[in-house]
Write an enzyme that holds these catalytic residues in place. Structure first.
Site, PDB file in Angstrom:
ATOM      1  N   ASN A   1      91.471  24.276  32.471  1.00 31.95           N
ATOM      2  CA  ASN A   1      92.880  24.647  32.359  1.00 31.95           C
ATOM      3  C   ASN A   1      93.187  25.968  33.049  1.00 31.95           C
ATOM      4  O   ASN A   1      94.348  26.330  33.208  1.00 31.95           O
ATOM      5  CB  ASN A   1      93.317  24.706  30.894  1.00 31.95           C
ATOM      6  CG  ASN A   1      93.860  23.370  30.410  1.00 31.95           C
ATOM      7  OD1 ASN A   1      93.887  22.400  31.145  1.00 31.95           O
ATOM      8  ND2 ASN A   1      94.291  23.323  29.163  1.00 31.95           N
ATOM      9  N   TYR A   2      92.144  26.709  33.440  1.00 30.74           N
ATOM     10  CA  TYR A   2      92.317  27.866  34.323  1.00 30.74           C
ATOM     11  C   TYR A   2      91.844  27.455  35.714  1.00 30.74           C
ATOM     12  O   TYR A   2      90.951  28.056  36.303  1.00 30.74           O
ATOM     13  CB  TYR A   2      91.506  29.069  33.825  1.00 30.74           C
ATOM     14  CG  TYR A   2      91.952  29.612  32.487  1.00 30.74           C
ATOM     15  CD1 TYR A   2      93.253  29.413  32.017  1.00 30.74           C
ATOM     16  CD2 TYR A   2      91.078  30.325  31.674  1.00 30.74           C
ATOM     17  CE1 TYR A   2      93.661  29.904  30.797  1.00 30.74           C
ATOM     18  CE2 TYR A   2      91.486  30.834  30.442  1.00 30.74           C
ATOM     19  CZ  TYR A   2      92.787  30.614  30.011  1.00 30.74           C
ATOM     20  OH  TYR A   2      93.192  31.110  28.802  1.00 30.74           O
ATOM     21  N   ARG A   3      92.446  26.408  36.218  1.00 30.32           N
ATOM     22  CA  ARG A   3      91.986  25.777  37.456  1.00 30.32           C
ATOM     23  C   ARG A   3      91.795  26.806  38.567  1.00 30.32           C
ATOM     24  O   ARG A   3      92.620  27.691  38.754  1.00 30.32           O
ATOM     25  CB  ARG A   3      92.972  24.700  37.903  1.00 30.32           C
ATOM     26  CG  ARG A   3      92.417  23.803  38.997  1.00 30.32           C
ATOM     27  CD  ARG A   3      93.416  22.759  39.411  1.00 30.32           C
ATOM     28  NE  ARG A   3      93.802  21.862  38.340  1.00 30.32           N
ATOM     29  CZ  ARG A   3      93.042  20.865  37.879  1.00 30.32           C
ATOM     30  NH1 ARG A   3      91.840  20.678  38.392  1.00 30.32           N
ATOM     31  NH2 ARG A   3      93.470  20.090  36.920  1.00 30.32           N
TER      32      ARG A   3
END
Length: 540
Positions: free
Chosen positions: A483-485
């Site tokens: 989700n912190y790509r």
């Protein structure tokens, strides 16, 4: 001489004629594609969609198109003029519109991106850097929330935000919560596909750990629930990241009990107040071992001006209980912080959400502000990266880290403790693998404004800090939170990305779970219709 003088004019006129002929062809081609898509939608749904409220393109309504494109995009770095723009944006108002969108995209050969909240760090939900043309299916009009307190569950549509979800739960109960993310503008659809952690994670795990059911539109345009999609696909969508297996329409999430009274606090220490890193070192030793009712993060920010710049370390805590019990926990497990009763603020769960989100506590807005779907961060350009620490970082390493942070003016680093329930759930339970053995997660974040003259230098700095931290974090693979790509880790470059190419970044996000994700992808989407720069590839 006249002929010589007129030649450039004739050439210029010829150029203009040629330019406008190309432009007209491109425009008519674009319009034709839009018309074909709209006609196809009409053929595949019986539910009306008013074009002026659901369909946006540069040709039809240029100003509205830009407004809609920018509306939920959180990283302004992907809205600059040089970034590719979608041919058009469609906002479905009914689930059959999503089904029809997939059918029509396949029929017309149009590549699509799906956006629920626009928080994707690298913009892959609303920008394609590998395929043009493309379109956006924006789910922001699908935001219905049905809270069932008796069943201890909630159905929430993909376009709703976490802020809306929390507010609707609080309307029904003061003793029920949801273990999803902290920032209220997160679109719930994509958020949970990556795992979704928040301040209840040490007590109840991730939002993805608490999903009971889901509605998904698959590659054939079929609407599937958990039973119809099967347990493999249901496993994959809970932490395997968005944009790979279908379009999530809604989630059914288990509600969890929260006490009537929670306690929050913020204690900030500057470098001078923790010169030997005694407090920070103790946090590293105990944060994942304290009672699971306590969630205690550390925010590193720059304080002071250029002459006396320092790093402020803010210890921001949430405790599921009253402040008297919290003081007992802290005096026993972490007395070095020096927490006092005066630091502690008692409040209910929905108020703690607003506190954690960064809203003012001196003149707090009413909880209805959570319905505005706005980020407290505002419009920012940023680059972020992530790490997972298994062991405490020694003082020597901390000194070098702080020295590197002090090079910048707007650097932020966040340490999030694990332990508790996160230790108890097996790595393979869902695709999210960062479980037992993880002490804390690190997020590196550097933002800037639209007046920044050298954003490349800001990005270079965060990469240098990331490289510096290599000896102190996980390895083989060096893990990262999906989700912190982070496209620095590697990316797909075309329709036929190989397993070996994708495994470079896939192992970092998913460890051994990546292999199972690829097998499921091969089964449910063998032609790789759902794809982006870091989507799960099928085996070819």
């Amino acid at each position: 001489m006249g002929v010589l003088k007129s030649a450039p004019v004739i050439s210029y006129i010829s150029f203009l004629a040629l330019y406008f002929s190309f432009y007209t062809v491109a425009l008519s081609s674009s319009n034709s594609l839009q018309d074909d898509f709209i006609n196809c939608l009409h053929q595949n749904t019986n539910v009306d969609f008013p074009l002026e409220k659901t369909f946006f393109s540069p040709e039809r309504n240029a100003s509205m198109f830009i407004e809609v494109l920018n509306s939920t995009a959180q990283n302004q770095r992907y809205l600059t003029k040089s970034m590719p723009k979608p041919g058009f944006i469609f906002k479905p108002v009914h689930e059959t519109h999503v089904q029809a969108s997939i059918i029509c995209s396949k029929k017309l050969g149009i590549h699509l991106r799906v956006r629920s909240g626009g928080h994707d760090y690298e913009g892959v939900s609303y920008v394609s850097q590998i395929e043009i043309p493309f379109i956006i299916i924006d789910l922001s009009k699908l935001r219905q929330i049905n809270v069932d307190i008796e069943d201890n569950s909630v159905w929430v549509e993909a376009g709703a935000t976490t802020g809306e979800l929390y507010y609707r739960i609080s309307e029904k109960s003061k003793t029920h919560g949801c273990p999803a993310g902290i920032y209220p503008s997160l679109g719930i659809g994509g958020h949970i596909t990556g795992g979704a952690y928040g301040s209840l994670m040490r007590k109840y795990g991730l939002a993805a750990d608490n999903v009971l059911d889901a509605k998904l539109v698959d590659v054939n345009g079929k609407l599937l629930d958990r039973t119809a999609m099967g347990e493999d696909t249901f496993w994959a969508i809970r932490g395997g990241a968005g944009g790979s297996f279908g379009i999530i329409l809604s989630w059914k999430i288990k509600l969890v009990p929260v006490p009537k009274t929670l306690t929050v606090f913020t204690v900030t220490k500057t470098l001078d107040q923790d010169a030997g890193f005694k407090i920070l070192s103790k946090w590293q030793q105990v944060a994942d071992k304290l009672v699971e009712e306590l969630f205690l993060r550390v925010f590193f920010t720059i304080a002071g001006n250029n002459e006396n710049r320092t790093v402020a370390m803010s210890y921001i805590g949430q405790f599921l209980g009253e402040k008297g019990n919290l003081m007992e926990v802290m005096s026993k497990g972490f007395p070095e912080l020096g927490l006092t009763l005066e630091d502690c603020i008692e409040m209910n769960w929905i108020e703690s959400i607003m506190y954690s989100s960064g809203f003012s506590t001196t003149t707090p807005p009413p909880p209805e502000v959570l319905l505005q779907a706005k980020s407290p961060l505002g419009e920012v350009y940023f680059k972020a990266k992530s790490d997972f620490a298994k062991e405490p970082i020694p003082v020597l390493g901390l000194k070098g880290m702080i020295k590197k942070i002090l090079e910048e003016e707007a650097a932020v680093m966040i340490w999030t403790p694990y332990g508790g329930m996160m230790d108890k759930i097996p790595e393979s339970e869902i695709p999210f693998p960062h479980r037992s053995g993880t002490s804390f997660m690190i997020q590196y974040y550097r933002s800037w404004s639209d007046t920044e003259k050298r954003p490349d230098m800001r990005i270079k700095w965060i990469r240098e800090l990331y490289n510096y931290m290599t000896p102190y974090v996980s390895s083989n693979p060096r893990q990262a939170y999906v989700n912190y790509r982070d496209l620095d880790l590697g990316q797909n470059n075309n329709l036929k990305t190989s397993f070996n190419q994708a495994q470079v970044w896939g192992a970092k996000y998913f460890k051994d779970n990546f292999n199972r994700l690829v097998k499921i992808k091969t089964k449910v989407d063998p032609e790789n219709f759902f794809r982006h720069e870091q989507s799960i590839p099928p085996l070819y």
